[in-house]
Design a protein around this motif. Structure first.
Motif, PDB file in Angstrom:
ATOM      1  N   LYS A 132       0.820  -1.212   0.000  1.00 61.77           N
ATOM      2  CA  LYS A 132       0.000   0.000   0.000  1.00 61.77           C
ATOM      3  C   LYS A 132       0.850   1.256   0.000  1.00 61.77           C
ATOM      4  O   LYS A 132       0.443   2.287  -0.502  1.00 61.77           O
ATOM      5  CB  LYS A 132      -0.951  -0.013   1.196  1.00 61.77           C
ATOM      6  CG  LYS A 132      -2.009  -1.080   1.089  1.00 61.77           C
ATOM      7  CD  LYS A 132      -2.982  -1.001   2.224  1.00 61.77           C
ATOM      8  CE  LYS A 132      -4.031  -2.089   2.033  1.00 61.77           C
ATOM      9  NZ  LYS A 132      -5.093  -1.991   3.000  1.00 61.77           N
ATOM     10  N   SER A 133       2.045   1.159   0.575  1.00 62.79           N
ATOM     11  CA  SER A 133       2.938   2.320   0.565  1.00 62.79           C
ATOM     12  C   SER A 133       4.381   1.837   0.473  1.00 62.79           C
ATOM     13  O   SER A 133       4.702   0.707   0.842  1.00 62.79           O
ATOM     14  CB  SER A 133       2.740   3.159   1.830  1.00 62.79           C
ATOM     15  OG  SER A 133       3.127   2.417   2.973  1.00 62.79           O
ATOM     16  N   HIS A 145      17.337   5.701  -1.674  1.00 60.49           N
ATOM     17  CA  HIS A 145      17.199   4.256  -1.760  1.00 60.49           C
ATOM     18  C   HIS A 145      15.858   3.863  -1.181  1.00 60.49           C
ATOM     19  O   HIS A 145      15.351   4.516  -0.267  1.00 60.49           O
ATOM     20  CB  HIS A 145      18.315   3.533  -0.948  1.00 60.49           C
ATOM     21  CG  HIS A 145      19.683   3.892  -1.387  1.00 60.49           C
ATOM     22  ND1 HIS A 145      20.278   3.327  -2.475  1.00 60.49           N
ATOM     23  CD2 HIS A 145      20.583   4.772  -0.883  1.00 60.49           C
ATOM     24  CE1 HIS A 145      21.493   3.829  -2.625  1.00 60.49           C
ATOM     25  NE2 HIS A 145      21.698   4.713  -1.661  1.00 60.49           N
ATOM     26  N   GLN A 146      15.310   2.786  -1.711  1.00 59.77           N
ATOM     27  CA  GLN A 146      14.081   2.261  -1.130  1.00 59.77           C
ATOM     28  C   GLN A 146      14.397   1.661   0.223  1.00 59.77           C
ATOM     29  O   GLN A 146      15.371   0.949   0.394  1.00 59.77           O
ATOM     30  CB  GLN A 146      13.458   1.196  -2.037  1.00 59.77           C
ATOM     31  CG  GLN A 146      12.171   0.632  -1.485  1.00 59.77           C
ATOM     32  CD  GLN A 146      11.623  -0.494  -2.338  1.00 59.77           C
ATOM     33  OE1 GLN A 146      12.173  -0.859  -3.351  1.00 59.77           O
ATOM     34  NE2 GLN A 146      10.515  -1.042  -1.891  1.00 59.77           N
ATOM     35  N   SER A 147      13.585   2.006   1.181  1.00 58.69           N
ATOM     36  CA  SER A 147      13.744   1.473   2.534  1.00 58.69           C
ATOM     37  C   SER A 147      12.898   0.228   2.646  1.00 58.69           C
ATOM     38  O   SER A 147      11.689   0.249   2.390  1.00 58.69           O
ATOM     39  CB  SER A 147      13.305   2.520   3.552  1.00 58.69           C
ATOM     40  OG  SER A 147      13.427   2.002   4.851  1.00 58.69           O
TER      41      SER A 147
END
Length: 148
Positions: A132-133, A145-147
């Motif tokens: 969802k997020s 960067h994607q966490s």
């Protein structure tokens, strides 16, 4: 001139690069120099010179990609019956899928595998749940960067 039907294409003729010999046990045998390079050359000709891919050409490219009909269908995002129909000349491949097949083949012989990896990743994403997020973090090295 040798009619090279063994490749699965009905319109390929070799002007040289082959020898024909008679074997007492097996009859006439044909030896072709560097079959891998020949098939690569044929494939590159098909993807760059053929205005529209038809059945035996699609089958040739699929086999050169070392894919089953099912696996090619998965990469192209179509049903296995579509690939079967195209190869039997019972349906047209369609322009976007035709272009994707050409790109996959070109990368197969001249690329680094990134296109195929990206397509497989996209196909996998279609089968997984989308969160969802998503969160992103700005790191010490001044990049995002994607966490996880």
């Amino acid at each position: 001139m040798y009619h090279y039907e063994e490749c699965g294409l009905s319109n390929v003729w070799l002007l040289d690069g082959y020898t024909i010999e008679n074997d007492d046990d097996y009859g006439e045998t044909v030896s072709i120099a560097s079959v891998y390079d020949l098939h690569k050359t044929i494939g590159l000709f098909l993807i760059t010179q053929s205005p529209e891919l038809y059945g035996e050409q699609i089958r040739f490219l699929r086999k050169e990609l070392n894919l089953s009909q099912k696996n090619l269908a998965g990469l192209l995002g179509v049903g296995e019956t579509s690939v079967r129909s195209w190869e039997a000349d019972r349906g047209r491949i369609g322009s976007p899928t035709d272009r994707l097949l050409r790109a996959l083949y070109k990368e197969h012989v001249q690329g680094d595998g990134e296109l195929r990896n990206m397509i497989e990743k996209l196909n996998h994403q279609e089968r997984t749940l989308v969160p969802k997020s998503v969160s992103f973090k700005y790191g010490n090295n001044h990049s995002w960067h994607q966490s996880l």
